[in-house]
Design an enzyme around this catalytic site. Structure first.
Site, short mmCIF file in Angstrom:
data_model
loop_
_atom_site.label_atom_id
_atom_site.label_comp_id
_atom_site.label_asym_id
_atom_site.label_seq_id
_atom_site.Cartn_x
_atom_site.Cartn_y
_atom_site.Cartn_z
N SER A 180 -10.46 -1.39 6.73
CA SER A 180 -9.78 -1.09 5.47
C SER A 180 -9.00 -2.25 4.88
CB SER A 180 -8.85 0.11 5.64
OG SER A 180 -9.58 1.30 5.68
N LYS A 191 0.85 -1.19 0.00
CA LYS A 191 0.00 0.00 0.00
C LYS A 191 0.89 1.24 0.00
CE LYS A 191 -4.15 1.64 2.43
NZ LYS A 191 -5.10 1.36 3.54
N SER A 205 -10.06 0.96 2.65
CA SER A 205 -9.20 1.83 1.88
C SER A 205 -8.08 1.08 1.15
CB SER A 205 -8.56 2.88 2.80
OG SER A 205 -7.71 2.27 3.75
#
Length: 489
Positions: free
Chosen positions: A192, A93, A168
């Site tokens: 997330s 990420k 997310s």
């Protein structure tokens, strides 16, 4: 395996082939980079748009790993030590900073910011021989359950391009489902990791608070945690073992109960005599019929394989959970976001709304009052889990979200009776943040079926505080008796 199928390989299987000299790290890296180029960046209308950066240095790292395997030098046991990930490509990420590389967190105005040092999870992946070859998208500041931004555009779900991979960590989930990497990193402060894992049909793990190091000062937020994603339970366990443990930069880190297995021979045998609690419809959450059906079918298969599965209740209302958790964010995350973004132009509508909503919530409920609400929720979960080994619950109440939606006015859900229900805030469409309130409990999200829109359905396996192995054992058992597709078509 034909070269065009190498991107389908799981992490543990790839390690076995490296060790047997049946596969080279260079071959695997080339395959996943070619896959990214073909599907993510040159896929036209079908582009998934999950990768925001590929790293040229990954080719040199793969060549070095290839030489180490070819030399036949000493290797630690499979999945352990400095060779735990040797030669494996890992997508990370973007918020997990890499020294000298961009670190914008999806915010257009911060696109030229550069990380001064590696994030702890990057440190640990590199120390275990893993190769960070790609970085994945997220919404601005990781504050939404969809993944789009002005900086990176719209990330789409490989199973249905009209719909979102969730957020997310949407780029991580989509990258795994599309075959861009066998492993990925994610983060989770309200779901997330689990939300995109569920919508993308992969495995995501929210470790107990403190097991995986983060960066201060927000590492001190007891809802949060960084973590792993993979396409199988074993692969996710592999990356979990690498990431966990005390780290000097994060004083919230704690030791655990020990290494999680990465091999599960006769996995279903673990179920014999195990007591499993099922919450197919927590409180007044309006769980979509397709989601509830898939979760109940998975629970029934666990029972048929020897577990004692009993339905229990959790008296959680979406409104109460919303008020407590938004009040929490309004005292910690919201002000931090407001400070970082003060004066920045072109913020996403969902970012501005999150800052405003959390500030308003903090004005209605003090931090002390949120702590009292959290204590009540923790007691309710402990009561529901008393006498059981693990608890099962849906990940998402909704069956999907539009890829480009912001849901500023809330989200429309469908109850089990097929009745439409409007929820005031989009976070109410996901049954994840209650387990961030109960953040010493490990939670594994695993795929259990499909909704009518083509998206996978995910189920949470919740363990008692710090009882990490239990959720992986239960997940491996389910995987053995109810195998799931490893890639989107």
């Amino acid at each position: 395996m034909a070269p065009e199928a190498l991107h389908e390989l799981g992490a543990v299987e790839a390690l076995r082939r490296f060790r047997a000299r049946e596969l080279s790290p260079v071959e695997l890296l080339t395959a996943v980079l070619d896959r990214i180029d073909a599907v993510d960046q040159h896929g036209g209308a079908d582009a998934v748009n999950a990768v925001v950066q590929t790293l040229d240095r990954s080719r040199d790292a793969a060549a070095a790993a290839e030489r180490r395997y070819a030399d036949g030098g000493d290797l630690a046991p499979l999945g352990e030590g400095e060779t735990a990930l040797l030669g494996l490509p890992v997508a990370t990420k973007e918020k997990h900073g890499i020294a000298g590389e961009p670190l914008s967190q999806g915010i257009y105005a911060l696109r030229d910011e550069v990380a001064a040092a590696d994030h702890p999870v990057i440190e640990r992946i590199s120390a275990a021989g893993g190769i960070v070859h790609a970085r994945t998208s997220s919404p601005e500041f990781s504050c939404a359950t969809v993944t789009h931004s002005k900086l990176w555009g719209v990330t789409r779900n490989p199973w249905n391009r009209e719909l979102s991979p969730g957020g997310s960590s949407g780029g991580a989930g989509a990258a795994l489902a599309a075959g861009y990497a066998p492993l990925a990193t994610a983060s989770d402060i309200a779901g997330s990791t689990r939300i995109p894992a569920a919508f993308c049909g992969v495995v995501g793990y929210k470790a107990p608070y403190g097991r995986i190091p983060g960066l201060p000062p927000l590492a001190a937020d007891w809802y949060r945690g960084d973590g792993p994603m993979g396409r199988s339970v074993a692969d996710t366990a592999l990356l979990t073992n690498v990431l966990t443990g005390i780290h000097p930069v994060d004083h919230g880190t704690v030791p655990g109960e020990g290494r999680i297995p990465v091999e599960f021979p006769d996995a279903a045998a673990w179920l014999a005599g195990k007591r499993i609690a099922l919450v197919a419809r927590p409180g007044d959450y309006p769980v979509h019929p397709d989601v509830e059906r898939a979760v109940r079918e998975a629970a029934a298969q666990l029972a048929a394989a020897g577990a004692v599965v009993e339905e229990v209740e959790l008296p959680w209302s979406t409104a109460s959970v919303r008020d407590i958790t938004m009040g929490h964010f309004g005292n910690i995350l919201g002000p931090a976001m407001a400070q970082v973004t003060d004066g920045l132009p072109d913020l996403a509508d969902y970012t501005q709304r999150f800052i405003a909503d959390t500030a308003a919530a903090a004005g209605r409920m003090s931090l002390v009052e949120t702590l009292a609400g959290e204590a009540r929720m923790q007691a309710e979960l402990a009561g529901a889990m008393a006498g059981y080994d693990v608890l099962l619950a849906p990940v998402n109440a909704v069956d999907g979200l539009r890829a480009d939606g912001s849901y500023l006015e809330g989200v429309d859900a469908v109850s089990a009776a097929g009745v439409g229900v409007h929820l005031e805030h989009y976070w109410e469409g996901h049954i994840t943040v209650p387990f961030n309130v109960n953040n010493r409990c490990p939670v594994l999200s695993v795929p259990v079926g499909f909704a009518g829109n083509g998206l996978p359905v995910g189920m949470q396996i919740v363990g008692h505080p710090y009882a990490e192995e239990s959720v992986f054992r239960a997940g491996a058992a389910l995987e053995a008796i109810r195998p799931w597709p490893l890639l989107a078509p």
